[in-house]
Design an enzyme around this catalytic site. Structure first.
Site, PDB file in Angstrom:
ATOM      1  N   ARG A 265       0.704  -1.328   0.217  1.00 48.30           N
ATOM      2  CA  ARG A 265      -0.029  -0.005  -0.155  1.00 48.30           C
ATOM      3  C   ARG A 265       0.631   1.259   0.119  1.00 48.30           C
ATOM      4  O   ARG A 265       1.366   1.722   0.970  1.00 48.30           O
ATOM      5  CB  ARG A 265      -1.185   0.159   1.286  1.00 48.30           C
ATOM      6  CG  ARG A 265      -1.626   1.440   1.736  1.00 48.30           C
ATOM      7  CD  ARG A 265      -2.388   0.950   2.893  1.00 48.30           C
ATOM      8  NE  ARG A 265      -2.098   0.452   3.839  1.00 48.30           N
ATOM      9  CZ  ARG A 265      -1.225   1.160   4.429  1.00 48.30           C
ATOM     10  NH1 ARG A 265      -1.395   3.018   4.619  1.00 48.30           N
ATOM     11  NH2 ARG A 265      -1.081   0.771   5.743  1.00 48.30           N
ATOM     12  N   HIS A 269      -2.796   4.750   5.310  1.00 48.48           N
ATOM     13  CA  HIS A 269      -4.556   3.520   5.804  1.00 48.48           C
ATOM     14  C   HIS A 269      -5.549   3.956   5.468  1.00 48.48           C
ATOM     15  O   HIS A 269      -5.977   3.921   4.435  1.00 48.48           O
ATOM     16  CB  HIS A 269      -4.133   3.068   6.840  1.00 48.48           C
ATOM     17  CG  HIS A 269      -5.187   2.086   7.007  1.00 48.48           C
ATOM     18  ND1 HIS A 269      -5.200   1.173   7.020  1.00 48.48           N
ATOM     19  CD2 HIS A 269      -6.376   2.687   7.928  1.00 48.48           C
ATOM     20  CE1 HIS A 269      -6.598   0.154   6.918  1.00 48.48           C
ATOM     21  NE2 HIS A 269      -7.467   1.151   8.362  1.00 48.48           N
ATOM     22  N   TYR A 278       4.502   5.105  11.158  1.00 48.64           N
ATOM     23  CA  TYR A 278       5.391   3.323  11.294  1.00 48.64           C
ATOM     24  C   TYR A 278       5.962   2.785  10.732  1.00 48.64           C
ATOM     25  O   TYR A 278       6.295   1.262  10.344  1.00 48.64           O
ATOM     26  CB  TYR A 278       4.074   2.747  11.828  1.00 48.64           C
ATOM     27  CG  TYR A 278       3.088   3.118  10.537  1.00 48.64           C
ATOM     28  CD1 TYR A 278       3.187   2.439   9.271  1.00 48.64           C
ATOM     29  CD2 TYR A 278       2.493   3.988  10.568  1.00 48.64           C
ATOM     30  CE1 TYR A 278       1.975   2.142   8.820  1.00 48.64           C
ATOM     31  CE2 TYR A 278       0.800   3.987   9.621  1.00 48.64           C
ATOM     32  CZ  TYR A 278       0.781   2.836   8.545  1.00 48.64           C
ATOM     33  OH  TYR A 278      -0.075   3.492   7.615  1.00 48.64           O
TER      34      TYR A 278
END
Length: 368
Positions: A265, A269, A278
């Site tokens: 991805r 998100h 992260y």
């Protein structure tokens, strides 16, 4: 008569030791493993055009979110090879059970993009007719749709249809109990269902290493007796070849099939997420060099199947698609606040009627 050993049975379920691939990151062909026929050239060109449109749709939906036209949008940039191949491997009478991140797949399936985005705009639970489209509502709870998919597959078989069901799920979904129940249920019933795991390496911010110690998610099917495979999810040729085999096997009575597609991805998100907290920027750049759309275009150009005019035509068609979407999404949706009370109970409960009356009183007061 000879009896198959447990080892022979297990060998028939095991995925390839490394992900199946047909095309390298630079678009050059590699020697594929035996057992997976290459898709026809015409289907690859069709896939390329759908990927170009899907990528443009994704960018436009992201922009609409920034403009306040959508409440939320989970981008799938970088995962188009999985979604387009999943759709192309199915017939019109097959069923698709998508997640909330699979809007590109629904558009490729031929659904109205405004209806696809209705859920994410927040004005209705599902904008399209699932029965007519043979596409279940996009599922936000992780992995619950996998059990539903198995139930649908069994129902179709009992009706005498030879249709196949494909369930999309993410790597985070494979950590949910529903996923394991679905695999077991599917194997026991020998149901005609294909599970496509889009392993984009993160369950929101949780990396794969903190979800599983398995060598690959594809191995999760073996314990349930489900044939499994892993594939380079950014290589559309490979994903389509593997899914073609999985769907054909399920349709012919071979039972369920689990395919893990290794992908990434590229964006956050959702628009509410900050991925820089992260994952390192270098990781994103590394995966951008394996962009599935650029890889397929380079492969088609290298084989002389796609020229500058063809690529330009695909981009032009995608821009026209995005323009129509912008115009349609600029119109305010017609909403009825009382709809939130419809379809809850056939006979509304006293509490539901009381809540509806309270809303009516509040709306009446505003009008005054």
């Amino acid at each position: 008569m000879p009896v198959r050993t447990d080892r022979q049975v297990a060998d028939g379920l095991l995925p390839s030791p490394v992900p199946v691939r047909f095309v390298a990151e630079d678009g050059t062909a590699v020697e594929p493993p035996a057992g997976y026929p290459a898709p026809e050239d015409g289907r690859l060109l069709d896939a390329y055009r759908r990927m170009v449109t899907g990528r443009r749709f994704d960018r436009q939906a992201t922009a609409l979110t920034r403009q306040g036209r959508l409440a939320v949008y989970p981008s799938s940039r970088g995962q188009e090879a999985c979604q387009i191949a999943g759709v192309l491997a199915l017939r019109a009478d097959d069923w698709l059970f998508p997640t909330y991140r699979d809007s590109v797949a629904l558009v490729a399936r031929g659904l109205d993009p405004v209806e696809v985005l209705t859920l994410l705009r927040g004005d209705w639970h599902c904008g399209y007719d699932p029965a007519a489209a043979r596409v279940a509502p996009q599922c936000t709870p992780l992995a619950t749709q996998t059990v539903h998919a198995v139930g649908m597959a069994e129902a179709l078989r009992r009706k005498g249809e030879d249709a196949v069901v494909m369930a999309f799920v993410g790597d985070g979904g494979t950590s949910e109990g529903d996923f394991h129940e679905a695999l077991n249920y599917a194997a026991v019933l020998n149901a005609p269902v294909v599970f496509l795991v889009q392993n984009n390496r993160y369950a929101i911010s949780v990396p794969l290493a903190k979800q599983t110690a398995a060598p690959a998610l594809a191995y999760k099917g073996i314990g349930y007796g489900v044939r499994s495979e892993q594939v380079d999810g950014n290589d559309l040729v490979a994903v389509l070849a593997v899914l073609d085999t999985a769907v054909r096997r399920a349709r012919e009575g071979g039972g369920p099939f689990l395919v893990e597609a290794h992908t990434y991805r590229m964006d956050a998100h959702t628009n509410a997420d900050d991925p820089t907290r992260y994952r390192p920027a270098g990781e994103v750049e590394e995966w951008e060099s394996a962009d599935p759309l650029a890889r397929l275009e380079a492969y088609l150009r290298g084989r002389g199947l796609l020229g500058a005019d063809g690529a330009a035509a695909a981009r032009e068609a995608a821009e026209e698609f995005a323009a129509r979407l912008r115009d349609a999404m600029s119109a305010e949706p017609a909403t009825d606040p009382y709809e939130m009370f419809d379809h809850v109970f056939a006979d509304p409960t006293p509490q539901l009627r009381e809540q509806r009356d309270l809303l009516a009183a509040e709306l009446a007061a505003r009008e005054d």
